[in-house]
Design an enzyme around this catalytic site. Sequence first.
Site, short mmCIF file in Angstrom:
data_model
loop_
_atom_site.label_atom_id
_atom_site.label_comp_id
_atom_site.label_asym_id
_atom_site.label_seq_id
_atom_site.Cartn_x
_atom_site.Cartn_y
_atom_site.Cartn_z
N GLY A 116 39.60 21.19 30.55
CA GLY A 116 39.63 22.17 29.47
C GLY A 116 39.97 23.53 30.09
CG ASN A 140 20.43 -9.98 83.66
OD1 ASN A 140 21.09 -8.95 83.54
ND2 ASN A 140 20.97 -11.18 83.66
NE ARG A 184 39.72 10.38 31.43
CZ ARG A 184 39.34 11.64 31.26
NH1 ARG A 184 40.18 12.62 31.55
NH2 ARG A 184 38.13 11.93 30.83
C1 UD1 Z 1 35.07 17.64 30.16
C2 UD1 Z 1 35.23 18.91 29.31
C3 UD1 Z 1 36.34 19.78 29.89
C4 UD1 Z 1 36.01 20.12 31.33
C5 UD1 Z 1 35.73 18.86 32.16
C6 UD1 Z 1 35.13 19.26 33.49
C7 UD1 Z 1 34.58 18.49 26.99
C8 UD1 Z 1 35.04 18.13 25.62
N1 UD1 Z 1 35.51 18.54 27.95
O1 UD1 Z 1 36.28 16.91 30.07
O2 UD1 Z 1 36.46 20.99 29.13
O3 UD1 Z 1 37.08 20.85 31.88
O4 UD1 Z 1 34.79 18.00 31.51
O5 UD1 Z 1 35.00 18.17 34.36
O6 UD1 Z 1 33.40 18.73 27.18
N2 UD1 Z 1 29.83 12.05 28.25
C9 UD1 Z 1 28.75 11.56 27.54
N3 UD1 Z 1 28.93 11.19 26.25
C10 UD1 Z 1 30.12 11.30 25.61
C11 UD1 Z 1 31.23 11.80 26.36
C12 UD1 Z 1 31.05 12.17 27.67
O7 UD1 Z 1 27.65 11.45 28.07
O8 UD1 Z 1 30.19 10.95 24.43
C13 UD1 Z 1 29.62 12.43 29.66
C14 UD1 Z 1 30.45 11.61 30.63
O9 UD1 Z 1 29.72 10.49 31.10
C15 UD1 Z 1 30.76 12.61 31.75
C16 UD1 Z 1 30.72 13.97 31.05
O10 UD1 Z 1 30.05 13.77 29.83
O11 UD1 Z 1 29.74 12.56 32.74
C17 UD1 Z 1 32.12 14.52 30.82
O12 UD1 Z 1 32.87 13.61 30.03
P1 UD1 Z 1 34.41 13.31 30.33
O13 UD1 Z 1 34.86 12.31 29.36
O14 UD1 Z 1 34.60 13.03 31.75
O15 UD1 Z 1 35.07 14.72 29.96
P2 UD1 Z 1 36.37 15.38 30.59
O16 UD1 Z 1 37.57 14.79 29.92
O17 UD1 Z 1 36.31 15.31 32.06
MG MG Z 2 35.15 14.29 33.34
#
Ligand code: UD1
Ligand code: MG
Length: 455
Positions: A135, A373, A14
């Site tokens: 979430g 200066n 995103r």
């Molecule tokens: C996630 C939560 C959501 C919460 C929000 C808070 C889940 C499924 N959702 O959503 O409930 O409200 O964060 O900010 O947990 N990451 C990995 N590996 C992966 C996927 C993600 O390391 O396979 C890491 C990302 O780099 C990031 C973090 O996990 O730092 C969160 O992932 P992101 O995709 O941003 O989740 P959100 O949609 O924000």
């Molecule tokens: Mg996130």
Amino acid sequence: MLEVIILAAGHGSRMQSSTAKVLHLLAGQPLVSHVLGTAREVGAKRIHMVVGHDADAVQAVVTAPDVQCHLQQQQLGTGHAVQQAIHNCDSESTVLVLFGDVPLIHRDSLDEVIRAASSGMAMLSSHVPDPAGYGRVLRDAKGAFQGVVEERDATADQRRLSEINTGVLAAPAAAFCQYLERLTNDNAQGEYYLPEVLKLAREDGATVTVVQSDRALDCLGVNTPQQLEQLERLHQGALADQLMSQGVLIVDRLRVDIRGALHCGRDVCIDVNTVFEGTVTLAGGVSIGANCIISNSNIGEGAQVHPFTHIEGAEIKAGASIGPYARIRPGTVIDEVAKVGNFVEIKNTHLGRAAKASHLAYLGDADVGSKSNVGAGTITCNYDGANKYRTVLGESVFVGSNSTLVAPVTIDSGGFVAAGSTITDNVAPDQLAVARGRQRNVDGWRRPKKPEETD
Ligand code: UD1
Ligand code: MG
């Protein structure tokens, strides 16, 4: 023992950027570095970093003796990410999970979650003004925790809930392992969702504590450039408020950026559009004019930095006056009550007490004695294309305007350089050096004429 797992493997699609999301900067530091700092603040004995997208670049930023990186080959969700690290945690440890894209999470909120994890699973929730994208925490009629539903799996009614999952979760390692193994990816995104472990634990009758953070803004995540900008402004506003509560006069809290640590004495005044990078100290009575950028420098008591000045890696002592439009580069020391005026560039130079370079000059690799200066248009020729040499001026030297000082060269105390000189030889104390073509006035000279003017 407390071990922290930081999730930093996601691409952050995103953000629509080729840079991994957790490497984007907030207050001048990668998002993930803020989280790493917080993990240390809460006393993590070991820190596990889950890396995947742009793993080498992320690893290079977080590398430290207390950090172990674990590769998540494919980003199959936050639950899957934790699975990559959990087996490296001691089974007796309490494990705290932090998200690399929630940079301002505060230790005060975490301490409570860690305490709650001694008797089961614990998560941190918060009520935020705009819960879109997060979430949501589901509760029954009595308010008891039911689970977390992701925005994309939520019904319209569930989307109206404002209590969000911050992503922070803590649990005893052994129990955590057991629930992680039971995760499925049967949801809208086909991912292994971390918060599902809480639901599994609740269904098992295990204790699940939901700690509500009253620091809602610290719980915000970064998924889009807009969220990054919002968080930056909120954070900068908070940093400005903190300085003002110590008596610093800030003309506009939304037009100051602190990208590092800014230490201020009493009666410091900071005008608009100022940027501070790295570690900067402003002693008592310092005033910083509008549109200045100051990096890794100390500014002494009562010194004045006038508008549009750029200072980097310098030591400016008490009562000095710098700018407007001055550029002070690394390795520069400006002594007490010295003056640097407009369009003066100074690099790796020591400007002595009460010395002046008031207009349009370049001083590189120079030592300028006190009360000397340096006239307008003067430059030190410090570089021959291969090597750099020093220019040394004693005390009370006067360098006339538009002079060229070809280093290495020394002008001893009291020396006087006539305007427009090119100085290549040393000048002894109190000597006058004149190094320019003599003026010749020609009588009876006739100006060239245009063809139509010929007589
Ligand atoms: C996630 C939560 C959501 C919460 C929000 C808070 C889940 C499924 N959702 O959503 O409930 O409200 O964060 O900010 O947990 N990451 C990995 N590996 C992966 C996927 C993600 O390391 O396979 C890491 C990302 O780099 C990031 C973090 O996990 O730092 C969160 O992932 P992101 O995709 O941003 O989740 P959100 O949609 O924000
Ligand atoms: Mg996130």
